[in-house]
Design a protein around this motif. Structure first.
Motif, PDB file in Angstrom:
ATOM      1  N   CYS A 184     -11.116   0.624  -0.382  1.00 41.35           N
ATOM      2  CA  CYS A 184     -11.053  -0.434   0.642  1.00 41.35           C
ATOM      3  C   CYS A 184     -11.738   0.044   1.911  1.00 41.35           C
ATOM      4  O   CYS A 184     -11.596   1.209   2.311  1.00 41.35           O
ATOM      5  CB  CYS A 184      -9.587  -0.781   0.918  1.00 41.35           C
ATOM      6  SG  CYS A 184      -9.349  -2.059   2.167  1.00 41.35           S
ATOM      7  N   GLU A 196      -2.444  -8.953   6.502  1.00 40.03           N
ATOM      8  CA  GLU A 196      -1.238  -8.139   6.672  1.00 40.03           C
ATOM      9  C   GLU A 196      -0.022  -9.057   6.647  1.00 40.03           C
ATOM     10  O   GLU A 196       0.127  -9.929   7.503  1.00 40.03           O
ATOM     11  CB  GLU A 196      -1.288  -7.354   7.979  1.00 40.03           C
ATOM     12  CG  GLU A 196      -0.170  -6.352   8.115  1.00 40.03           C
ATOM     13  CD  GLU A 196      -0.412  -5.358   9.247  1.00 40.03           C
ATOM     14  OE1 GLU A 196       0.519  -4.585   9.547  1.00 40.03           O
ATOM     15  OE2 GLU A 196      -1.518  -5.358   9.818  1.00 40.03           O
ATOM     16  N   VAL A 204       0.867  -1.182   0.000  1.00 42.73           N
ATOM     17  CA  VAL A 204       0.000   0.000   0.000  1.00 42.73           C
ATOM     18  C   VAL A 204       0.901   1.229   0.000  1.00 42.73           C
ATOM     19  O   VAL A 204       1.610   1.496   0.981  1.00 42.73           O
ATOM     20  CB  VAL A 204      -0.945  -0.003   1.210  1.00 42.73           C
ATOM     21  CG1 VAL A 204      -1.824   1.249   1.195  1.00 42.73           C
ATOM     22  CG2 VAL A 204      -1.796  -1.263   1.218  1.00 42.73           C
ATOM     23  N   ALA A 260      -6.136  -0.986   6.928  1.00 41.03           N
ATOM     24  CA  ALA A 260      -5.415  -0.581   5.710  1.00 41.03           C
ATOM     25  C   ALA A 260      -4.678   0.731   5.963  1.00 41.03           C
ATOM     26  O   ALA A 260      -5.268   1.711   6.443  1.00 41.03           O
ATOM     27  CB  ALA A 260      -6.400  -0.433   4.557  1.00 41.03           C
ATOM     28  N   MET A 308      -8.174  -5.481  -2.061  1.00 41.83           N
ATOM     29  CA  MET A 308      -7.270  -5.995  -1.029  1.00 41.83           C
ATOM     30  C   MET A 308      -8.071  -6.984  -0.192  1.00 41.83           C
ATOM     31  O   MET A 308      -9.168  -6.667   0.279  1.00 41.83           O
ATOM     32  CB  MET A 308      -6.716  -4.866  -0.168  1.00 41.83           C
ATOM     33  CG  MET A 308      -5.852  -3.875  -0.934  1.00 41.83           C
ATOM     34  SD  MET A 308      -4.348  -4.636  -1.608  1.00 41.83           S
ATOM     35  CE  MET A 308      -3.398  -4.896  -0.102  1.00 41.83           C
ATOM     36  N   LEU A 359      -6.942   3.657  -1.705  1.00 38.79           N
ATOM     37  CA  LEU A 359      -5.556   3.206  -1.597  1.00 38.79           C
ATOM     38  C   LEU A 359      -4.876   3.278  -2.950  1.00 38.79           C
ATOM     39  O   LEU A 359      -5.506   3.052  -3.995  1.00 38.79           O
ATOM     40  CB  LEU A 359      -5.502   1.757  -1.093  1.00 38.79           C
ATOM     41  CG  LEU A 359      -6.282   1.392   0.173  1.00 38.79           C
ATOM     42  CD1 LEU A 359      -6.064  -0.076   0.507  1.00 38.79           C
ATOM     43  CD2 LEU A 359      -5.893   2.285   1.349  1.00 38.79           C
ATOM     44  N   ILE A 367      -7.943  -6.570   6.289  1.00 40.17           N
ATOM     45  CA  ILE A 367      -7.267  -7.262   5.194  1.00 40.17           C
ATOM     46  C   ILE A 367      -6.047  -7.998   5.722  1.00 40.17           C
ATOM     47  O   ILE A 367      -5.553  -7.725   6.831  1.00 40.17           O
ATOM     48  CB  ILE A 367      -6.864  -6.270   4.085  1.00 40.17           C
ATOM     49  CG1 ILE A 367      -5.935  -5.180   4.649  1.00 40.17           C
ATOM     50  CG2 ILE A 367      -8.104  -5.668   3.451  1.00 40.17           C
ATOM     51  CD1 ILE A 367      -5.425  -4.213   3.602  1.00 40.17           C
ATOM     52  N   ALA A 388      -2.773   5.880   1.546  1.00 39.89           N
ATOM     53  CA  ALA A 388      -4.136   5.619   1.985  1.00 39.89           C
ATOM     54  C   ALA A 388      -4.783   6.941   2.375  1.00 39.89           C
ATOM     55  O   ALA A 388      -4.322   7.605   3.301  1.00 39.89           O
ATOM     56  CB  ALA A 388      -4.152   4.642   3.163  1.00 39.89           C
TER      57      ALA A 388
END
Length: 792
Positions: A78, A136, A50, A83, A119, A65, A134, A53
């Protein structure tokens, strides 16, 4: 039995390819049904970073994003709260199928902002239940690389169909042992290191004689932390279709799959006093782990404490003493149960579980203490804590269970029974690789092979590991002359009517022998025909053995009509299951439109009861029934339309068939058109032809011309046409060879007229006019006895 390739390689040191392993498994009797790779479904998903954001301009809970998946920045909308810029996750591009959401990604505008992908969370990729944010990944995850490869998900899954005599192969260890014996590698050593006991076991363990539990090893482990399992364990369980629950539960599931050894863990804080394996007492109940309550019987083996039943031994544990995230002390159970008792208990309560599947086939009794130590070691490693001494309780029969069994083995029997001429040394080597101990002319099977009972079993082991494909082909001896037919009279009858039905334009269907209770109910209440209820059905829709062939044929007709068929003509030969016996039957269903009956009509007409009657009579004639002597009785029963159905009988009691239009209520229930016609021929009621032989009689056509005469009778409205035809045929049996109604006429408010065609067949000389007139007079006289008179 499912397992992954990496799991297999934990036990088998091999460099063989995936296809070599699959082919060898099938060759040695462990049939591979399917090999799948989860990575194929996740192939489009990439490791992504990413880059930025920012808050969505139109939604507070969404972010816009900028994501780099190896091909430059891509804009993604997203809603995950975790995020943020700089994190690495899993990116799905447009066109990727998301299995957890059952959708295919595409470029779309979300609240006015374009999103070019997604994502993904753990649940969306079906890797677990987490959906709070999401995925990671670690900061060193390579951007643009395959996520499946990075996460170690590129691990093919084998699905193997096992025969009931191989309980050892319900564990990956057993399958690896067979492959090693077949030459695909070396079985890895897995020594069990005992876990030091820190204190005496404070929970007393007892086993009652005759309970069905012959040995119970219990060990208390305290100071544990029952959190989530490590990722490697979660991935393995998910790969084979199990849902990770908690570390303690996942460990027991792991041993069940890895070693074919079911285990159970109790929350020790919920136990009251000693734990005992005993027979259940009348009136006892318990809530199982599947959230169902069971009333146990005196034939069941239960595990209980001093207050209540804790579970059905070897089948399913109880919910009341199950472990949870608050568990800090547990009792580990490693027991051995009588296979017959386990099977009977499972069937009685209709419980199917992984534990039952293994115990009812027979687990290794000699590994009781080793598996207890191995499970303790994994629990302490993953959950912490310290273990007590192992308390083991056994019955008197336990000595017999673990006693070595010697099976006689003579290497020359392999040639006699399997057709393989192998040196004795090679046969000995095969058995030893499988874990058997060979001593002189005897073999000691290992504890994990309870199926080895005699010399033929040892021959089978040698043959399958050497390869069934290595058995030379040799034809069976055949006696001289022409082989005699082997089909029974019933089989020949079914073949004749099958050919006749197909020749008449009917299409054969094969339907389930099981139907639902609702489908069976209309076909059997009068004679208690729907009596065969399946104790452990596949589903509620397949619970009753069919009392009639019509439910399956009607369902097939409906499917064909739904798909555009305009005319459905189906038949099936099968069994009806009545209260007293199985009955061979031929069923017919005619639905939709029939072909034009006469050329001048020009269009198709609906089927009528006369259409199905014609099929019935033609098939009865093909079956050898005396069609000329059959009687048609109106009203075939509640299944059929009143006034539009009948039975065909040989005398008043011998019912050969029922036919007609389905009752409107039944047509609505099965969702078929009104006017659907059906029939059932009861093949076991058809008498065998007198003087029947295997040879067909010579064709002897008549030498003289037949004579045809037509008669039109005024008949009472209540007189059946069949009765009139039978009376006409009986007027002169020596000459009359055929009679049929060819016309029915009744003017409005007038009398009913039936026209009958009569065929006279002379055999010795041509009939004179006077002789024909005499026969005609007898025909008229016979009709008058029924209340009919010749129309003027």
């Amino acid at each position: 039995m499912k397992f992954t390739l990496s799991w297999l390689r934990d036990h088998l040191d091999t460099t063989c390819s995936l296809h070599e392993i699959a082919d060898t498994l099938t060759r040695i009797g462990l049939e591979v049904e399917e090999v799948t790779n989860p990575a194929e479904a996740l192939a489009p998903f990439r490791v992504a970073e990413v880059l930025s954001a920012e808050r969505h301009p139109q939604a507070d809970k969404l972010q816009v994003l900028s994501v780099d998946a190896g091909e430059g920045p891509v804009q993604v909308v997203c809603g995950a709260p975790n995020a943020r810029a700089g994190m690495k996750g899993v990116f799905g591009p447009p066109g990727a199928y998301v299995p957890g959401s059952d959708l295919t990604l595409k470029v779309a505008a979300i609240r006015g902002v374009e999103s070019r992908g997604m994502m993904c969370s753990v649940r969306e990729l079906q890797l677990g239940e987490e959906h709070d944010g999401i995925i990671e990944l670690a900061v060193d995850a390579p951007v643009g690389s395959s996520f499946a490869r990075y996460a170690g998900l590129d691990d093919p899954v084998f699905d193997v169909a096992l025969t009931p005599n191989r309980p050892d192969c319900l564990g990956v260890r057993g399958i690896a042992r067979d492959l090693a014996a077949a030459g695909l590698g070396t079985l890895r050593e897995q020594p069990v290191r005992p876990v030091a006991a820190r204190f005496p076991n404070p929970i007393a363990i007892r086993v009652e004689e005759g309970s069905g539990c012959e040995a119970f090893a219990g060990r208390l482990i305290r100071g544990v932390r029952n959190g989530a399992s490590p990722e490697w364990l979660k991935r393995r369980l998910i790969a084979v279709g199990l849902r990770p629950i908690s570390a303690l539960v996942d460990i027991t599931n792991f041993f069940s799959l890895d070693q074919a050894r079911p285990l159970h863990v109790y929350d020790a804080a919920k136990l009251k006093g000693a734990v005992v394996a005993r027979r259940a007492r009348n009136g006892e109940r318990f809530l199982a782990l599947n959230d169902k309550e069971y009333a146990v019987t005196g034939e069941d083996c239960v595990i209980a404490d001093e207050q209540a039943v804790l579970g059905l031994g070897g089948v399913m544990g109880g919910a009341e003493t199950g472990v949870s995230e608050r568990t800090t002390e547990l009792l580990l159970e490693c027991a051995w149960f009588d296979p017959e008792r386990i099977g009977a208990t499972g069937r009685r309560h209709t419980i199917t579980s992984d534990a039952r599947a293994r115990f009812e086939r027979g687990v290794d009794p000699t590994a009781l203490e080793a598996m207890t130590e191995a499970a303790t070691a994994m629990i302490v490693e993953l959950c912490g804590g310290e273990a007590s001494e192992v308390a083991v309780a056994t019955t008197e029969r336990w000595r017999e269970v673990v006693a070595p069994r010697t099976v006689r083995f003579r290497p020359d029997r392999t040639a006699d029974l399997a057709g393989l001429d192998l040196p004795a040394s090679e046969q000995t080597n095969i058995l030893q690789r499988l874990g058997f101990e060979v001593t002189g002319d005897g073999v000691l099977p290992p504890g994990w092979r309870p199926d080895i009972d005699g010399e033929a079993d040892l021959v089978e082991e040698v043959a399958r590991i050497h390869g069934f494909d290595g058995i030379p082909s040799s034809p069976l001896p055949r006696p001289a002359g022409v082989a005699r037919p082997t089909a029974t009279a019933a089989q020949r009858l079914e073949r004749r009517v099958r050919r006749a039905a197909a020749a008449n334009g009917l299409v054969e269907a094969i339907t389930w022998s099981f139907v639902s209770e609702a489908e069976a109910a209309p076909f059997g209440p009068d004679q208690q025909e729907a009596a065969w209820i399946v104790a452990n059905p596949i589903s509620e829709e397949l619970k009753v053995m069919r009392p009639s062939l019509l439910p399956g044929l009607l369902a097939a007709a409906r499917r064909n009509l739904d798909r555009g068929a305009t005319s459905v003509r189906l038949f099936e030969i099968g069994r009806r299951y009545l209260a007293d016996a199985e009955r061979p039957t031929l069923g017919i269903v005619l639905a939709g439109e029939a072909a034009p009956r006469r050329w001048q009509h020009g269009k198709a007409q609906p089927f009528t009861p006369f259409d199905v009657k014609a099929e019935v009579l033609a098939l009865l004639e093909a079956a050898g029934a005396p069609v000329s002597n059959l009687q048609v009785f109106p009203d075939a029963g509640p299944t059929w339309h009143p006034g539009r159905s009948a039975t065909v009988r040989l005398g008043p009691k011998a019912v050969l068939a029922a036919f007609g239009e389905l009752h409107p209520r039944l047509a609505r229930q099965f969702d078929v058109p009104a006017g659907t016609q059906a029939a059932e021929l009861f093949l076991d009621a058809i008498p065998a032809p007198r003087g029947a032989t295997r040879t067909r009689p010579a064709f002897t056509p008549p030498t003289l011309q037949p004579v045809t005469r037509d008669f039109a009778f005024i008949v009472p409205d209540e007189l059946a046409a069949d009765a009139l035809v039978r009376a006409v045929r009986g007027a002169e049996k020596a000459l009359i060879v055929g009679a049929r109604v060819f016309d029915r006429y009744q003017p409005e408010g007038g009398q009913l007229s039936l026209a009958v065609e009569v065929v006279l067949q002379p055999t010795e000389r041509t009939l004179t006019d006077d002789e024909i007139a005499a026969v005609s007079a007898r025909i008229v006289s016979a009709a008058e006895k029924l209340g009919a008179r010749l129309r003027g």
